[in-house]
Design a protein around this motif. Structure first.
Motif, mmCIF file in Angstrom:
data_model
loop_
_atom_site.group_PDB
_atom_site.id
_atom_site.type_symbol
_atom_site.label_atom_id
_atom_site.label_comp_id
_atom_site.label_asym_id
_atom_site.label_seq_id
_atom_site.Cartn_x
_atom_site.Cartn_y
_atom_site.Cartn_z
ATOM 1 N N GLY A 92 48.596 -70.697 -137.602
ATOM 2 C CA GLY A 92 48.245 -71.216 -136.257
ATOM 3 C C GLY A 92 46.922 -71.436 -136.019
ATOM 4 N N ASN A 93 46.227 -71.189 -137.133
ATOM 5 C CA ASN A 93 44.788 -71.535 -136.849
ATOM 6 C C ASN A 93 44.243 -71.067 -135.378
ATOM 7 O OD1 ASN A 93 42.305 -73.025 -138.014
ATOM 8 N ND2 ASN A 93 42.433 -74.435 -136.590
ATOM 9 N N ILE A 94 44.177 -69.844 -135.364
ATOM 10 C CA ILE A 94 43.661 -69.141 -134.237
ATOM 11 C C ILE A 94 42.105 -68.335 -134.583
ATOM 12 C CG2 ILE A 94 43.831 -66.906 -132.643
ATOM 13 C CD1 ILE A 94 46.749 -67.332 -133.217
ATOM 14 N N THR A 123 37.244 -65.064 -133.129
ATOM 15 C CA THR A 123 36.534 -64.682 -131.923
ATOM 16 C C THR A 123 37.510 -64.337 -130.858
ATOM 17 O OG1 THR A 123 36.125 -67.023 -131.260
ATOM 18 C CG2 THR A 123 34.555 -65.466 -132.650
ATOM 19 N N SER A 124 38.773 -64.859 -130.969
ATOM 20 C CA SER A 124 39.899 -64.897 -129.647
ATOM 21 C C SER A 124 40.789 -63.983 -130.232
ATOM 22 C CB SER A 124 40.211 -66.108 -129.074
ATOM 23 O OG SER A 124 40.683 -66.963 -129.971
ATOM 24 N N LYS A 125 41.120 -63.618 -131.537
ATOM 25 C CA LYS A 125 42.413 -63.353 -132.116
ATOM 26 C C LYS A 125 42.860 -61.974 -131.456
ATOM 27 C CE LYS A 125 44.926 -62.119 -136.173
ATOM 28 N NZ LYS A 125 45.959 -62.836 -136.068
ATOM 29 N N PHE A 126 41.943 -61.054 -131.219
ATOM 30 C CA PHE A 126 42.212 -59.804 -130.628
ATOM 31 C C PHE A 126 41.615 -59.757 -128.987
ATOM 32 C CE2 PHE A 126 42.176 -59.133 -135.225
ATOM 33 C CZ PHE A 126 43.429 -58.659 -135.421
ATOM 34 N N ASP A 127 41.505 -60.891 -128.637
ATOM 35 C CA ASP A 127 41.031 -60.739 -127.070
ATOM 36 C C ASP A 127 42.124 -60.898 -126.147
ATOM 37 O OD1 ASP A 127 40.187 -61.461 -124.703
ATOM 38 O OD2 ASP A 127 38.438 -62.917 -125.230
ATOM 39 N N PRO A 128 42.191 -59.731 -125.431
ATOM 40 C CA PRO A 128 43.458 -59.640 -124.483
ATOM 41 C C PRO A 128 43.738 -60.977 -123.849
ATOM 42 C CG PRO A 128 42.062 -57.734 -124.200
ATOM 43 C CD PRO A 128 41.362 -58.810 -124.958
ATOM 44 N N GLU A 129 42.781 -61.685 -123.355
ATOM 45 C CA GLU A 129 43.100 -62.813 -122.522
ATOM 46 C C GLU A 129 43.727 -63.977 -123.419
ATOM 47 O OE1 GLU A 129 39.439 -64.397 -121.005
ATOM 48 O OE2 GLU A 129 39.057 -62.400 -119.701
ATOM 49 N N HIS A 130 43.404 -63.632 -124.725
ATOM 50 C CA HIS A 130 43.992 -65.056 -125.756
ATOM 51 C C HIS A 130 45.313 -64.482 -126.515
ATOM 52 C CE1 HIS A 130 39.864 -66.322 -125.045
ATOM 53 N NE2 HIS A 130 40.435 -67.428 -125.215
ATOM 54 N N ILE A 131 45.697 -63.207 -126.617
ATOM 55 C CA ILE A 131 46.668 -62.569 -127.220
ATOM 56 C C ILE A 131 48.152 -63.219 -126.687
ATOM 57 C CG2 ILE A 131 48.163 -60.480 -127.759
ATOM 58 C CD1 ILE A 131 45.505 -59.161 -128.231
ATOM 59 N N ALA A 132 48.300 -63.164 -125.553
ATOM 60 C CA ALA A 132 49.569 -63.635 -124.904
ATOM 61 C C ALA A 132 49.792 -65.231 -125.140
ATOM 62 C CB ALA A 132 49.681 -63.498 -123.497
ATOM 63 N N ARG A 133 48.677 -66.008 -125.262
ATOM 64 C CA ARG A 133 48.787 -67.370 -125.467
ATOM 65 C C ARG A 133 49.152 -67.455 -127.089
ATOM 66 N NH1 ARG A 133 43.288 -70.312 -124.764
ATOM 67 N NH2 ARG A 133 43.886 -69.247 -122.506
ATOM 68 N N ALA A 134 48.568 -66.708 -127.833
ATOM 69 C CA ALA A 134 48.843 -66.833 -129.325
ATOM 70 C C ALA A 134 50.256 -66.382 -129.586
ATOM 71 C CB ALA A 134 47.950 -65.846 -130.121
ATOM 72 N N THR A 178 49.233 -67.921 -143.813
ATOM 73 C CA THR A 178 47.780 -67.445 -143.381
ATOM 74 C C THR A 178 47.542 -68.063 -142.113
ATOM 75 O OG1 THR A 178 46.674 -69.252 -144.485
ATOM 76 C CG2 THR A 178 47.141 -67.610 -145.958
ATOM 77 N N ASN A 179 46.528 -67.532 -141.351
ATOM 78 C CA ASN A 179 45.971 -67.905 -140.035
ATOM 79 C C ASN A 179 45.327 -69.423 -140.004
ATOM 80 O OD1 ASN A 179 45.304 -68.075 -137.273
ATOM 81 N ND2 ASN A 179 43.627 -66.669 -137.843
ATOM 82 N N TYR A 185 46.140 -76.691 -137.347
ATOM 83 C CA TYR A 185 47.363 -75.977 -136.854
ATOM 84 C C TYR A 185 48.385 -76.803 -137.524
ATOM 85 C CZ TYR A 185 51.084 -75.404 -133.339
ATOM 86 O OH TYR A 185 52.329 -75.186 -132.839
ATOM 87 N N GLY A 186 49.259 -75.838 -138.009
ATOM 88 C CA GLY A 186 50.385 -76.769 -138.887
ATOM 89 C C GLY A 186 51.387 -75.755 -139.396
#
Length: 506
Positions: free
Chosen positions: A229-231, A234-245, A435-436, A458-459
């Motif tokens: 996912g190449n996340i 800094t945003s992996k565990f951010d609530p604002e980004h989790i839904a997107r991930a 892997t991420n 991403y791939g």
């Protein structure tokens, strides 16, 4: 402890020689440098019988080896842990101070044995020092829960010494590498022809062993898709980004069916109770409709304060699977006693996680059995070997799920790929890596990377993988083989020395 006169400069050079060993590992792969690096240490220790001096030089060598090989920890502490740069450098060096103790052990104990047994320089360089070096690395793999990253054997997944790995594992390969270094030092002695002969024989035998097929194909190959996912960390565990991930990974899963679709560690970053009600059911529905098996990383809470770093499996028939990480990371998944202050300094929301069982069943995927391991669990080859030999139905392929975004754009990712390659060589089984940020790859049962996704992109990787069955000697006996052989060689060297001293003068 004050250094003996004339030791400070050799210690400096030893630290530099140890640091140079980083070029023997991935991504550089210049494995002969390791022979020269160890040869420098062995020459310094072998030319003097003072125990204190040898111990200090061994410590300096281990310090340089560890700081150079694991400097990427600075990124974790500084970029993601918010520790100021100078303080992060200090902590990396503090780790090197600790890791250097194992080099001090190898050099100091070797010199003590040399004096105690009155060993000739040949036995010292070709038996005692190599075995002590191997034992020190083996100890580094379990003392204080173990941190065997950059063990010397990993540099040789592409060298002739790789042939020894299915027999004696990565620590045994480290002993053989140290033996080669001892042979190089022998070139400075009168018995240089012996050193040349042993070096040539060891390399030739290792090369010959690479042609032995220890395992055999089992069942029909399966199609696999490994998602990256190449996340950003800094945003992996951010609530604002989790839904997107979460939506990103669901889209990637449903893009194309495969016998096995694998996602990285904590790809689903919330415990099931905190997920949208339809999220996991939608994945199970896709597995059923497409005939795909899914495996993904997710934290699972079994109660208050009981969270496991898990891999969940979903089969088309609705069979559920769960694997819990057993070998947890200090400061990442549990707080060592007395170090809560350090975790608080990094401002990481960390609590002690629960450990999985020592032996866990693999996940059936058609004809194959897939055994996962989480992140740096694959650094502990003896634990994977234990799972394989203890299972009623041993796995036919391995799966590593990782998130190495913690280490940024550093050598940690290629180093971890190299570690997985060594696990494949030891066990004769393919290793799948989801892997991420990298390295997402498929490694065959001989340690070759046959397909991969570029790092930091991403791939998805789609390919076909053949499972392998059978037991290598390392699976059957683990590290006991190299420890037993080394102890026998040491006993033989001591006996020969005693008989030489006891013999009447000619």
């Amino acid at each position: 402890m004050r250094a003996p006169r004339g030791t400070a400069l050799p210690m400096l050079f030893a630290a530099l020689a140890g640091a140079a060993s980083v070029f023997s590992f991935a991504p550089f792969g210049w494995w002969p440098i390791q022979f020269l690096s160890l040869a420098f240490l062995f020459y310094q220790v072998g030319m003097d019988t003072r125990i204190k001096r040898s111990t200090l030089i061994g410590w300096a060598f281990g310090f340089g080896w560890s700081v150079a090989g694991m400097h990427w920890l600075y990124i974790t502490m500084n970029r993601f842990g918010h520790i100021p740069g100078p303080l992060a450098v200090f902590f990396v060096c503090l780790l090197g101070v600790y890791m250097g103790l194992f080099g001090a052990f190898a050099a100091g104990v070797s010199t003590w044995l040399r004096r105690r047994l009155a060993l000739p320089v040949t036995s010292f360089l070709l038996v005692v020092l190599p075995f002590a070096w191997g034992v020190s690395e083996w100890m580094r793999g379990w003392v204080m829960t173990g941190f065997p990253w950059a063990a010397s054997g990993y540099a040789h997944n592409i060298s002739p010494l790789a042939g020894y790995a299915p027999l004696i594992g990565v620590y045994g390969v480290g002993v053989i590498a140290a033996l080669c270094a001892g042979c190089i030092v022998m070139l400075t002695q009168r018995a240089r022809m012996l050193g040349m002969g042993v070096l040539a024989s060891v390399l030739a035998a290792g090369f010959g062993l690479t042609f032995i097929q220890w395992t055999e194909p089992v069942g029909q190959p399966i199609t696999v898709r490994l998602l990256q996912g190449n996340i950003a960390q800094t945003s992996k565990f951010d609530p604002e980004h989790i839904a997107r991930a979460l939506e990103q990974y669901r889209t990637m899963v449903m893009a194309e069916p495969a016998d096995l679709i694998a996602l990285p560690e904590t790809a689903v970053a919330r415990i099931p109770q905190n997920l949208p009600p339809d999220y996991l059911p939608s994945l199970q529905q896709y597995a059923a409709s497409s005939g795909s098996h899914l495996m993904f990383g997710i934290p699972i809470a079994d109660g208050p304060g009981m969270v496991a770093n898990s891999v969940v499996g979903m089969s088309p028939g609705g069979r559920a699977y769960r694997f819990d990480k057993q070998h947890l990371v200090p400061f990442g998944e549990f707080v060592p006693a007395g170090f809560r202050w350090f975790v608080d300094m990094m401002r990481m929301p960390l609590a002690d996680m629960t450990r999985g069982a020592e032996v866990q069943a693999p996940f059936p995927v058609k004809d194959q059995l897939v055994l996962p391991n989480v992140c740096y669990e694959d650094v502990f080859g003896e634990e994977i070997a234990l799972q394989l030999r203890s299972s009623a139905r041993p796995a036919t392929m391995l799966l590593n799920v990782s998130n190495l975004a913690w280490f940024g754009e550093s050598v940690a990712i290629p180093q971890h790929l190299q570690i997985s390659q060594m696990r494949s060589i030891e066990t004769g089984r393919p290793m799948l890596r989801a892997t991420n940020t990298g390295a997402t790859a498929v490694i065959d049962g001989r340690g070759n990377v046959v397909a991969s996704v570029p790092n930091y992109e991403y791939g998805a990787l789609r390919t076909t993988v053949q499972g392998m069955g059978g037991m290598t000697p390392f699976i059957r006996f683990g590290n006991y083989t190299f420890l037993l052989l080394g102890a026998l060689a040491l006993a033989a060297a001591g006996l020969l020395s005693w008989r030489r001293r006891a013999a009447p003068p000619a």
